[in-house]
Design a protein around this motif. Structure first.
Motif, mmCIF file in Angstrom:
data_model
loop_
_atom_site.group_PDB
_atom_site.id
_atom_site.type_symbol
_atom_site.label_atom_id
_atom_site.label_comp_id
_atom_site.label_asym_id
_atom_site.label_seq_id
_atom_site.Cartn_x
_atom_site.Cartn_y
_atom_site.Cartn_z
ATOM 1 N N TRP A 49 44.536 45.563 48.790
ATOM 2 C CA TRP A 49 43.127 45.922 49.032
ATOM 3 C C TRP A 49 42.533 45.009 50.105
ATOM 4 O O TRP A 49 41.349 44.729 50.126
ATOM 5 C CB TRP A 49 42.298 45.873 47.752
ATOM 6 C CG TRP A 49 42.318 44.599 46.952
ATOM 7 C CD1 TRP A 49 41.506 43.510 47.129
ATOM 8 C CD2 TRP A 49 43.123 44.315 45.807
ATOM 9 N NE1 TRP A 49 41.771 42.559 46.185
ATOM 10 C CE2 TRP A 49 42.769 43.029 45.352
ATOM 11 C CE3 TRP A 49 44.121 45.006 45.122
ATOM 12 C CZ2 TRP A 49 43.366 42.424 44.245
ATOM 13 C CZ3 TRP A 49 44.721 44.399 44.027
ATOM 14 C CH2 TRP A 49 44.343 43.134 43.597
ATOM 15 N N GLN A 106 50.130 44.548 45.684
ATOM 16 C CA GLN A 106 49.395 43.330 45.370
ATOM 17 C C GLN A 106 48.895 43.369 43.934
ATOM 18 O O GLN A 106 48.452 44.416 43.455
ATOM 19 C CB GLN A 106 48.189 43.249 46.326
ATOM 20 C CG GLN A 106 47.235 42.100 46.080
ATOM 21 C CD GLN A 106 45.938 42.250 46.862
ATOM 22 O OE1 GLN A 106 45.745 43.246 47.572
ATOM 23 N NE2 GLN A 106 45.048 41.293 46.733
ATOM 24 N N PHE A 211 33.371 43.498 40.842
ATOM 25 C CA PHE A 211 33.878 42.178 40.441
ATOM 26 C C PHE A 211 32.881 41.068 40.736
ATOM 27 O O PHE A 211 32.912 40.007 40.098
ATOM 28 C CB PHE A 211 35.226 41.881 41.122
ATOM 29 C CG PHE A 211 35.093 41.348 42.534
ATOM 30 C CD1 PHE A 211 34.884 39.990 42.763
ATOM 31 C CD2 PHE A 211 35.164 42.190 43.634
ATOM 32 C CE1 PHE A 211 34.745 39.491 44.056
ATOM 33 C CE2 PHE A 211 35.033 41.708 44.931
ATOM 34 C CZ PHE A 211 34.824 40.355 45.129
ATOM 35 N N VAL A 319 41.962 32.306 41.196
ATOM 36 C CA VAL A 319 42.314 33.705 41.480
ATOM 37 C C VAL A 319 43.482 33.655 42.458
ATOM 38 O O VAL A 319 43.364 33.092 43.550
ATOM 39 C CB VAL A 319 41.140 34.490 42.112
ATOM 40 C CG1 VAL A 319 41.586 35.898 42.494
ATOM 41 C CG2 VAL A 319 39.963 34.572 41.155
ATOM 42 N N ASP A 321 46.816 35.726 44.423
ATOM 43 C CA ASP A 321 47.361 37.024 44.823
ATOM 44 C C ASP A 321 48.875 36.912 44.834
ATOM 45 O O ASP A 321 49.424 35.861 45.181
ATOM 46 C CB ASP A 321 46.857 37.414 46.216
ATOM 47 C CG ASP A 321 45.350 37.621 46.223
ATOM 48 O OD1 ASP A 321 44.871 38.511 45.510
ATOM 49 O OD2 ASP A 321 44.649 36.867 46.935
HETATM 50 C C1 GAL Z 1 40.384 39.275 45.085
HETATM 51 C C2 GAL Z 1 41.578 38.785 45.846
HETATM 52 C C3 GAL Z 1 41.187 38.062 47.072
HETATM 53 C C4 GAL Z 1 40.126 38.811 47.865
HETATM 54 C C5 GAL Z 1 39.042 39.404 46.969
HETATM 55 C C6 GAL Z 1 38.061 40.328 47.673
HETATM 56 O O1 GAL Z 1 40.805 40.059 44.007
HETATM 57 O O2 GAL Z 1 42.318 37.903 45.040
HETATM 58 O O3 GAL Z 1 42.320 37.828 47.836
HETATM 59 O O4 GAL Z 1 40.730 39.736 48.631
HETATM 60 O O5 GAL Z 1 39.587 40.096 45.901
HETATM 61 O O6 GAL Z 1 38.648 41.526 48.077
#
Ligand code: GAL
Length: 434
Positions: A49, A106, A211, A319, A321
């Motif tokens: 994304w 991802q 989010f 967080v 990835d």
């Molecule tokens: C999170 C991700 C980040 C960043 C963010 C906003 O879930 O871990 O890398 O991309 O979303 O899209």
């Protein structure tokens, strides 16, 4: 056996909002030719994304590394826009259910990975880990989050700190408000009215991405209940009607009364840029916002500054990835392995994370040339208490995360503390497995 694929925050997703940065079905089967480092030919389709300026630039680093290692394979970017992956997860679920997986996709480590492994979708990568000696260069705290029942299933690319408050130094100065590592959450909330002026909101919120408010509440809760309390809350051992959680919800309510009028219409990256441009005093966001602000030419220290979210200075709200490859129907198995191997190359780690605003996860990646913020954040990842984000699906099962995100979305309109507590109390009982 494949079970149904669970998704996070489905209620908040709209098919209309989907934009395919690139589309296409499964890649062609590899010929198995050894002409490109064992990657063969055909296509490698990578699903993510990452479509904002900094996200796309960081993804490009991975693409370049792969196409250099596998020049005969065509790289296909299947990114689906929508911060935090809300849209992407819906598209991916359909593809996995239809037996049409991309070559790699991802996800987040920890419980997010565990939910997907339970569905039977990703391949066991334990032997790839062994062949490449990856265990030796990954942090202890991260390793268990990449495994299920002792087997590795995902390759991590970064560590993001989610509990960062991005600020506008001029707006703060003009208002006479100082935010430091020692500022408490109650002091911050008490200062909000001072930060409000014509055309300036005390807090920018990009609630078009579900989010973003979920992450904001998560850090307010951390500030009130601390590290142990948070861990207990997301595992059902601390009830949502605890007085400290209630205080957090009251503070969330006050903060929501102080956000930008267009919160529901803007995304996380627009909120960050608006803060740097003086339309807001602050915005809570993971340090992917740092990558985005630099990508848009904003200067740390003048256009914007940063401080850990008040009351969470000792916490690293993690967080991460990571990428997985399919267990079944792999379109190009050989190329997929080359792709995964590139992700943990030290040079790729350094270049990718520099663009992304995150910290590398391998001990052999150099931080030379990294901005001071990212150097500090990399150190914070090694030294602070790591908590796994709820809003990003890392600290609880997918169903619970979905209930939480939807409850936060409802709270934005209702501001009903009792109803939020009731919903989450039920969810603790029914969705956390006892
Ligand atoms: C999170 C991700 C980040 C960043 C963010 C906003 O879930 O871990 O890398 O991309 O979303 O899209």
């Amino acid at each position: 056996m494949r079970k149904s694929f669970k998704t996070v925050g489905i209620a908040a997703m709209t098919a209309a909002a989907l934009t395919l940065a690139a589309c296409g079905g499964a890649g062609q089967t590899s010929s198995g030719s050894a002409s490109s480092g064992g990657a063969g030919t055909g296509t490698l389709e990578v699903f993510s994304w990452w479509t904002s300026g900094s996200e796309a630039a960081a993804l490009k680093v991975l693409e370049t590394a792969f196409t250099t290692a596998a020049p005969d394979v065509t790289y296909k970017n299947a990114a689906v826009s929508g911060g935090g992956g809300s849209n992407a997860r819906t598209v991916l679920a359909t593809r996995l259910q239809g037996g049409n997986p991309p070559d790699s996709w991802q996800l987040h480590p920890d419980k997010d990975l565990a939910s997907v492994v339970e569905d039977g979708s990703p391949a066991d990568l334990t032997s790839l880990y062994q062949e490449n000696g990856w265990e030796a260069k990954l942090p202890e705290a991260l390793k268990p989050m990449l495994q299920v029942d002792g087997k590795y299933y995902a390759v991590p690319v970064n560590a993001h700190r989610a509990n960062m408050l991005w600020t506008n130094p001029t707006v703060l100065k003009d208002a006479g408000v100082k935010l430091t590592d020692a500022t408490s959450i109650s002091e911050f909330v008490a200062d909000l009215p001072k930060l409000k002026s014509d055309g300036v909101a005390p807090v920018c919120l990009g609630a078009k991405d579900p989010f973003a408010p979920a992450q904001l509440l998560e850090v307010i809760i951390m500030a009130n209940v601390g590290t142990d309390g948070y861990t207990q809350l997301v595992t059902g051992k601390l009830p949502f009607d605890d007085p400290k959680v209630r205080t957090a919800l009251e503070q969330f309510k006050t903060i929501l009364d102080n956000v930008n009028d267009d919160a529901s219409a803007i995304t996380w990256d627009q909120a960050a840029i608006n803060t740097a441009e003086g339309k807001c005093a602050t915005t809570l966001m993971g340090d992917w916002a740092f990558g985005e602000l630099l990508n848009k030419g904003k200067k740390d220290g003048t256009d914007f500054s940063h401080v850990p979210f008040p009351g969470t200075t000792d916490i690293y709200d993690f967080v991460g990835d990571a990428f997985v490859i399919p267990a079944e129907n792999a379109p190009n198995a050989e190329a997929e392995k080359v792709w995964l191997t590139q992700l943990l190359d030290p040079k790729v780690q350094s270049e990718f994370n520099l663009e992304k605003g995150s910290a590398p996860v391998t001990s052999d990646a150099s931080l030379d040339g990294y901005p001071e913020y990212q150097q500090q954040a990399a150190k914070a990842f090694q030294t602070l208490t790591i908590l796994s984000s709820l809003a990003h699906g890392q600290s609880a099962p997918a169903e619970f995360v979905s209930t939480y995100t939807d409850a936060v979305t409802s709270f934005l309109g209702s501001k009903n503390v009792d109803s939020f507590i009731k919903t989450m109390t039920e969810a603790q009982k029914n969705q956390l497995g006892g």
